[in-house]
Design a protein around this motif. Sequence first.
Motif, PDB file in Angstrom:
ATOM      1  N   ILE A  71      33.599  26.644  80.390  1.00  0.00           N
ATOM      2  CA  ILE A  71      33.839  26.082  81.721  1.00  0.00           C
ATOM      3  C   ILE A  71      32.768  25.060  82.072  1.00  0.00           C
ATOM      4  O   ILE A  71      33.058  23.967  82.576  1.00  0.00           O
ATOM      5  CB  ILE A  71      33.886  27.195  82.787  1.00  0.00           C
ATOM      6  N   VAL A 108      32.489  23.130  86.550  1.00  0.00           N
ATOM      7  CA  VAL A 108      32.659  22.290  85.366  1.00  0.00           C
ATOM      8  C   VAL A 108      31.560  21.233  85.343  1.00  0.00           C
ATOM      9  O   VAL A 108      30.824  21.040  86.312  1.00  0.00           O
ATOM     10  CB  VAL A 108      34.051  21.622  85.345  1.00  0.00           C
ATOM     11  N   LEU A 316      41.092  24.648  81.354  1.00  0.00           N
ATOM     12  CA  LEU A 316      40.415  25.488  82.338  1.00  0.00           C
ATOM     13  C   LEU A 316      41.286  26.662  82.773  1.00  0.00           C
ATOM     14  O   LEU A 316      40.783  27.781  82.944  1.00  0.00           O
ATOM     15  CB  LEU A 316      40.003  24.650  83.547  1.00  0.00           C
TER      16      LEU A 316
END
Length: 340
Positions: A71, A108, A316
Amino acid sequence: MTINTQDHGRAIAPAARALDVLGGETTEAGLRRYLEGIPGVDAVGLEQRAAALATRSIKTTSKARALDTIISLIDLTTLEGADTPGKVRSLVAKAVTPDAADPTTPRVAAVCVYGDMVPAALQALGSAHAGAAGNGIAVAAVATAFPSGRASLPVKLADTADAVAAGADEIDMVIDRGAFLAGRYGQVFDQIVAVKEACRRPDGTYAHLKVILETGELNTYDNVRRASWLAILAGGDFIKTSTGKVSPAATLPVTLSMLEVVRDWHRLTGEKIGVKPAGGIRSSKDAIRYLVTVAETVGEQWLRPELFRFGASSLLNDVLLQRQKTLTGHYSGPDYVTID
């Protein structure tokens, strides 16, 4: 400056890296001699090593950390002709808070948009922007007539300068694949040097430059290796596999080949260059294979946003679902993640 490939003694636009590595011989002929002198790639060996790395498993206790790492390395991306400020705001909201039900979920690394969407991204990020504290979410903009790269150099430089002036922290440029495949290495080199200069801000700092090779159009591992060296010599901060608009996009063998160049460059100069596989990486399982390949090839020190990124839009969601399964022991329903 455009290269006349017939004038083999003409100096190409200087880059400090090239001056050092090429011993000051910054000519078309010198650059060609260097790149064509790089040993060829053992394609069978490369693919076998990538396949072996892909079979490596990680312990359950390490999986949660791996998912969080993935991530933190994602450039969450929207690069569509139908992009709107509203879509960009939604993307940023997801970048800042990937999982609203779990505040421990990391953010992120960046959001990646077209240059005209940079102001919308910055406005939506607010204090979460990397420029506010130096450790937030960066804004990356594609430039240089992305994805084809089919434009004059002045147009490419204006595209880059506009994105930087709008506040982009990073520029993802595309190389002229036609020039590269025709052997006009100096022309490609000069354009990267010029784009790097267009990344200069008024305060003298530079937006980070990611150089997209579009490996799916380079046809051979030898070309990927030469293009990787060329991009680094010309001043790229990252080398990136793909635009995501051409198939095949990122593959594990291609990324391994690029990582080997980065490893060799580090051994030669002590400088660390980033790598960004982009396009086609959609599952946590695949992303973990890339983490293993990075760790085994250049070392775990590369597993940070400054040196490795995933260019992705849908990855994601799968990581969030897998993370929920790891933490709770069961999968959440499809409504647990947003539809991108």
